[in-house]
Design an enzyme around this catalytic site. Structure first.
Site, short mmCIF file in Angstrom:
data_model
loop_
_atom_site.label_atom_id
_atom_site.label_comp_id
_atom_site.label_asym_id
_atom_site.label_seq_id
_atom_site.Cartn_x
_atom_site.Cartn_y
_atom_site.Cartn_z
N HIS B 49 4.58 41.07 30.73
CA HIS B 49 4.11 40.31 30.53
C HIS B 49 4.78 39.33 31.71
O HIS B 49 4.71 37.83 31.86
CB HIS B 49 3.95 39.76 29.43
CG HIS B 49 3.40 40.40 28.84
ND1 HIS B 49 1.92 39.96 27.90
CD2 HIS B 49 3.14 41.63 27.82
CE1 HIS B 49 1.00 41.43 27.32
NE2 HIS B 49 2.13 41.89 27.17
N TYR B 318 13.15 43.50 24.56
CA TYR B 318 12.94 42.05 25.47
C TYR B 318 14.74 41.26 25.67
O TYR B 318 14.33 40.53 26.74
CB TYR B 318 11.76 41.37 24.27
CG TYR B 318 10.82 41.31 24.21
CD1 TYR B 318 10.06 42.35 24.05
CD2 TYR B 318 10.61 40.16 23.33
CE1 TYR B 318 9.17 42.84 24.07
CE2 TYR B 318 9.02 40.46 22.98
CZ TYR B 318 8.38 41.72 23.24
OH TYR B 318 7.40 41.68 23.16
#
Lengths: 188, 342
Positions: B49, B318
């Site tokens: 992303h 993440y």
């Protein structure tokens, strides 16, 4: 010397073993959580509050250290050994403060909430700053490895004295009370 | 001798715990390495992303969520949010495409200083159940250098190994694509636990459902504008605030909570707990959202993780991506400050 303490004070001994267990647990949690996927969340959730507990105990321990008389080094320890032992003690104290503070500061710089348990969270120690986060994150790892290495050196030295020199060095830190057999030490 | 054995034993355990003795085991670092191998390294950007734009606004809670969760986000009131719209993939300069997965990540700042972070996408279910499935999908769908498209044989091999992904893709393919970010529904996919003031636990998933049925603004889709989806979103926000309902879906006994590839039956109870309003847009070049890790497990008291294996894995990966990019020089975002100002 004959009238001085032969063991560390009771509180010192309790703090020593309690923190030894906590620090070793922290080192293993820390190094395994960064490599883990499934257990990462559970481990981080322990790592944060345990780190803050260590910081609090480090304060207690430092205050205690300043107000207690230490037992003398055994005569089997040479001058340089004493110097190394004292320096490594200071280094371990510094790390007990630095690691949790760097961890807290690192999460602050990374703009994370510092969650303890339930709704309880700590205020940020530093402003959010990406480079500061990156530097502190790296520092946290380096300090942890230094702590582990210093722990191994400390353990080796105590084992060497206890098993090879047989001067019962470890008895100074034993949780139970040890009567020193002075004659035995001198003849060994 | 004994001493050497003891020390080597402890050091060995430490090395084992660190994963140094199991070089083939999947770790967060190895997953991020795979993303970098497939997408190339783009310093300063998210490893997935990578392309996005930052927005902000507020969440108006209507109080109906308190029945299920004691989290202060559900007490009636307004709280600020910062968020980021994104397109999936690790290339920050990729051209917008209608079928690229869209993401919406939100950070709610709660009145007592707690935070709730959630990262959602516009798919109805996750196309993989585990971190292994995700990694293998990234590898299988990597463009073949000869054709520039994923190799069909590798995709077939992937679906054969992960039948749950094949079923999920069928469902995903059967649903119509919305025309823009503005009219997309974004879903948590993973289940979570809501704990209310009485201590009872509900297993839930959440979504944000768009209030505006169509993009307010449209932009040219003629191949010259690589950012047409983002530009339409920016123009829409400039013309009027955009809104989404935060919908909580409550599981019944037997609904899978550990498998985000399986949808829950359509008749499950849904509660509209408040409205998210987005009224400002800012480029990643200046927004603090760029340096926020939208870790799905930054949760307030009253919301907790489920047994879905994706949650802990996402949190770990993440974090790894965040740590790498924060230490790298910042590079300009494809959606520039000049663009967000228009």
């Amino acid at each position: 010397m004959a009238n001085g303490p032969t063991q560390f004070a009771v509180l010192s001994r309790i703090l020593h073993w309690l923190m030894a267990a906590m620090l070793l647990t922290m080192l293993f949690i820390g190094v395994s959580m960064v490599a883990s996927l499934g257990d990462y969340h559970r481990l981080v959730a322990i790592h944060r509050p345990l780190g803050i507990m260590i910081l609090i105990l480090a304060v207690v321990r430092l205050v205690n250290r300043m107000f207690t008389t230490l037992p003398p080094f055994p005569p089997t320890m040479s001058d340089w050994e004493r110097r190394v032992a004292s320096a490594s003690e200071r280094f371990l104290y510094a790390l007990m403060f630095a690691l949790p503070l760097v961890g807290w500061g690192m999460l602050s710089a990374g703009d994370y909430p510092i969650v303890m348990f339930g709704p309880l969270h700590l205020p940020p120690l530093l402003p959010a700053n990406r480079m500061l986060y990156a530097v502190l994150r790296e520092t946290h790892t380096v300090l942890a490895f230094l702590l582990f290495a210093t722990f191994l050196a400390h353990l080796s030295a105590v084992l060497f004295h206890t098993l090879v020199v047989r001067d019962r060095l470890v008895h100074r830190m034993a949780l139970w009370s040890i009567r020193f057999h002075k004659a035995k030490i001198e003849t060994d | 001798m004994t001493i050497g054995v003891v020390i080597a034993g402890i050091a060995g355990l430490f090395a084992y715990a660190a994963g140094w003795l199991t070089p083939n085991a999947l770790t967060p670092a190895r997953i991020v390495n795979t993303l970098e191998e497939v997408n190339g390294r783009h310093p300063g950007f998210r490893r997935n992303h990578a392309k996005g734009v930052c927005v902000s606004g507020y969440f108006n809670s209507n109080g109906r969520g308190t029945e299920l969760s004691k989290a202060s986000v559900f007490q009636p009131g307004r709280m600020p949010v910062i968020a980021r719209f994104s397109l999936s993939g690790g290339q920050p300069e990729a051209a917008d495409a209608p079928d690229t997965v869209r993401g919406l990540a939100i950070l709610f700042t709660l009145p007592d200083g707690e935070e709730w972070r959630t990262a959602m996408i516009n798919l109805p279910v996750a196309p993989f159940r585990t971190a292994e499935g995700f990694t293998d999908l990234v590898l299988a769908s990597a463009p073949d250098p000869a054709t520039g498209k994923p190799d069909p044989a590798r995709m077939q091999g992937f679906f054969a190994r992960y039948p749950e992904s094949a079923k999920a893709m069928e469902l995903i393919g059967s649903q119509p694509l919305s025309s823009g970010f503005e009219n997309s529904r974004f879903n948590s996919l993973s289940a979570f636990r809501f704990i209310n003031a009485a201590g009872s636990v509900a297993w839930v998933r959440w979504s944000v459902a768009p209030v505006q049925p169509e993009p307010v603004a449209t932009t040219r889709l003629d191949g010259t504008n690589k950012n047409w989806l983002f530009d339409a979103l920016i123009a829409s926000i400039h013309s009027q605030p955009l809104a989404w309902h935060l919908i909580v879906t409550v599981a019944q006994a037997g609904d899978p909570t550990d498998d985000a590839t399986i949808p829950w039956p359509a008749d499950r109870r849904q509660i509209d707990v408040g409205t998210l309003t987005i009224d400002r847009v800012e480029s990643e070049d200046t927004s603090p959202a760029r340096d926020i890790n939208f870790d799905p497990l930054v949760l307030p008291n009253g919301i907790a993780a489920s047994d879905d294996p994706l949650l802990s894995a996402r949190s770990a990966v993440y974090s790894q991506s965040f740590t790498r990019r924060e230490g790298e020089p910042k590079n300009p975002s494809a959606v520039s400050t000049a663009e967000t100002a228009r």
